[in-house]
Design an enzyme around this catalytic site. Structure first.
Site, PDB file in Angstrom:
ATOM      1  N   ASP A 159      -0.929 -26.335  34.434  1.00 36.32           N
ATOM      2  CA  ASP A 159      -0.018 -25.228  34.778  1.00 36.32           C
ATOM      3  C   ASP A 159      -0.272 -24.782  36.225  1.00 36.32           C
ATOM      4  OD1 ASP A 159      -2.446 -24.053  34.309  1.00 36.32           O
ATOM      5  OD2 ASP A 159      -1.717 -22.573  32.858  1.00 36.32           O
ATOM      6  N   SER A 160      -1.298 -25.336  36.861  1.00 36.43           N
ATOM      7  CA  SER A 160      -1.497 -25.133  38.301  1.00 36.43           C
ATOM      8  C   SER A 160      -0.274 -25.639  39.074  1.00 36.43           C
ATOM      9  CB  SER A 160      -2.762 -25.843  38.776  1.00 36.43           C
ATOM     10  OG  SER A 160      -2.765 -27.194  38.341  1.00 36.43           O
ATOM     11  N   ASP A 190      -0.600 -29.048  30.035  1.00 26.71           N
ATOM     12  CA  ASP A 190      -1.004 -27.659  29.801  1.00 26.71           C
ATOM     13  C   ASP A 190       0.097 -26.909  29.086  1.00 26.71           C
ATOM     14  OD1 ASP A 190      -3.485 -26.696  30.469  1.00 26.71           O
ATOM     15  OD2 ASP A 190      -3.020 -26.512  32.612  1.00 26.71           O
ATOM     16  N   LYS A 233      -3.140 -29.118  26.288  1.00 28.51           N
ATOM     17  CA  LYS A 233      -4.334 -28.308  26.539  1.00 28.51           C
ATOM     18  C   LYS A 233      -3.951 -26.837  26.397  1.00 28.51           C
ATOM     19  CE  LYS A 233      -6.243 -27.884  30.864  1.00 28.51           C
ATOM     20  NZ  LYS A 233      -6.125 -26.450  31.211  1.00 28.51           N
ATOM     21  N   GLU A 293      -5.605 -22.851  26.817  1.00 31.12           N
ATOM     22  CA  GLU A 293      -6.706 -22.039  27.322  1.00 31.12           C
ATOM     23  C   GLU A 293      -7.127 -21.043  26.256  1.00 31.12           C
ATOM     24  OE1 GLU A 293      -5.388 -21.845  31.991  1.00 31.12           O
ATOM     25  OE2 GLU A 293      -6.063 -19.995  31.042  1.00 31.12           O
ATOM     26  N   GLU A 338     -14.352 -24.361  32.966  1.00 34.62           N
ATOM     27  CA  GLU A 338     -13.966 -23.969  34.336  1.00 34.62           C
ATOM     28  C   GLU A 338     -14.904 -22.905  34.887  1.00 34.62           C
ATOM     29  OE1 GLU A 338      -9.798 -23.461  35.100  1.00 34.62           O
ATOM     30  OE2 GLU A 338     -10.166 -22.689  37.113  1.00 34.62           O
TER      31      GLU A 338
END
Ligand code: KIV
Length: 312
Positions: A59-60, A98, A127, A129, A196
């Site tokens: 999502d970056s 993501d 993925k 978070e 992270e």
């Protein structure tokens, strides 16, 4: 300026079979796992060709591709476009997408439905978070057969709201909490966990306690694999520059020089040259002139003559 080597890539994995989740898990304790982000066809093609193990459609992408100031605004529609493009450029690497903020927080059905959309768009896994607070959704997604990668430590979608971007696991309490979360995620069935900005010692403890691989970003060298954002390592994005980023080449400068030279060539008439242009055959040109002359006579009988020799 940093130089890029282009000719001596001796990657033996190029052209081998498509990686699946179990291949990644079995790399633990035998081979470090390389992970890189990509959000489009051309960069996925390059990463895949050179042998990266996992392409993460992070999502970056919301920040480095779309210019958002955090990962929070990026939505399902945008992430699905990135994922589709990556899947079209990838033959061998495992593709993990993501799940963006808002796509798995509401309830289990919503989370499963969105995870399925990623698999339909060509991703191999998703993925999410979070740790214990989203374990029900992780289990439900795995329950319908979709592999999940976990992500703990700094969680950019939400950490920023609570404490900003800070090192994680720097006290005994926070370190043990992270270890507990990692164990719960493993029990829930995730195939790997991103750590992270976790302290090296805690990341080592977690990596040694799990059977599944850990993928570090700013979490030291004991993780089973490493991930970097492509735009960071190529110096294509400098709005935020965490200390854990290693710059491998300065693509910004290379692009800047290329575009600068193009502008000069256009302004001075150096581009395009004859080799960049297409010619009409002599005979066809002569016919064309005759046709035009006829048209001109009809419209305005006093218009100037066009030469019949196309080189005049
Ligand atoms: O979105 C992303 O690029 C990520 C990595 C930082 C792990 O989640």
């Amino acid at each position: 300026m940093t130089q890029t080597k282009t000719n001596n890539h001796k990657n033996q994995k190029t052209g081998t079979k498509k990686l699946v989740v179990n291949d990644i898990v079995s790399m633990k304790n035998s081979e470090k796992i390389s992970v890189i982000t990509s959000y489009d066809y051309w960069s996925a093609k390059i990463c895949d060709k050179i042998g990266v193990d996992i392409i993460l459609v992070g999502d970056s992408g919301g920040m480095v591709m779309l210019g958002y100031t955090s990962t929070v605004p990026v939505n399902m529609k945008e992430m699905l476009i990135f994922s589709k493009a990556v899947s079209l450029g990838t033959k061998r690497s495992l593709i993990v997408s993501d799940m963006p903020f808002g796509s798995y927080q509401i309830d289990i059905n919503h989370a499963v439905k969105n995870a399925i959309r990623f698999i339909k768009s060509g991703s191999d896994a998703v993925k999410l978070e979070g740790g214990i607070e989203i374990i029900d959704r992780i289990k439900a997604i795995i329950g319908v057969g979709i592999p999940v990668m976990g992500h703990i430590g700094l969680k950019p979608q939400t950490t920023k709201l609570w404490e900003g971007y800070k090192v994680q696991g720097n006290t005994a309490n926070r370190g043990s909490q992270l270890l507990r979360e990692a164990i719960e995620l493993e029990k829930a069935g995730v195939f790997a966990i991103v750590l992270e900005m976790v302290t090296t010692e805690v990341a080592e403890l977690i990596s040694k306690s799990l059977k599944i691989p850990t993928i570090g970003i700013g979490s030291g060298s004991y993780c089973d694999g490493q991930v970097l954002v492509l735009h960071d390592m190529l110096n294509l994005y400098d709005n935020i520059r965490p200390r854990f980023v290693k710059t491998y080449t300065n693509l910004s400068e290379i692009i800047l020089n290329a575009v600068h030279n193009y502008i000069i060539d256009v302004k001075t008439g150096k581009f395009p040259e004859e080799k960049h242009s297409y010619k009409i055959e002599e005979k066809e040109y002569e016919r064309l002139v005759k046709i035009i002359k006829k048209i001109q006579k009809k419209i305005s009988p006093s218009s100037p003559n066009i030469s019949e020799n196309k080189n005049d």
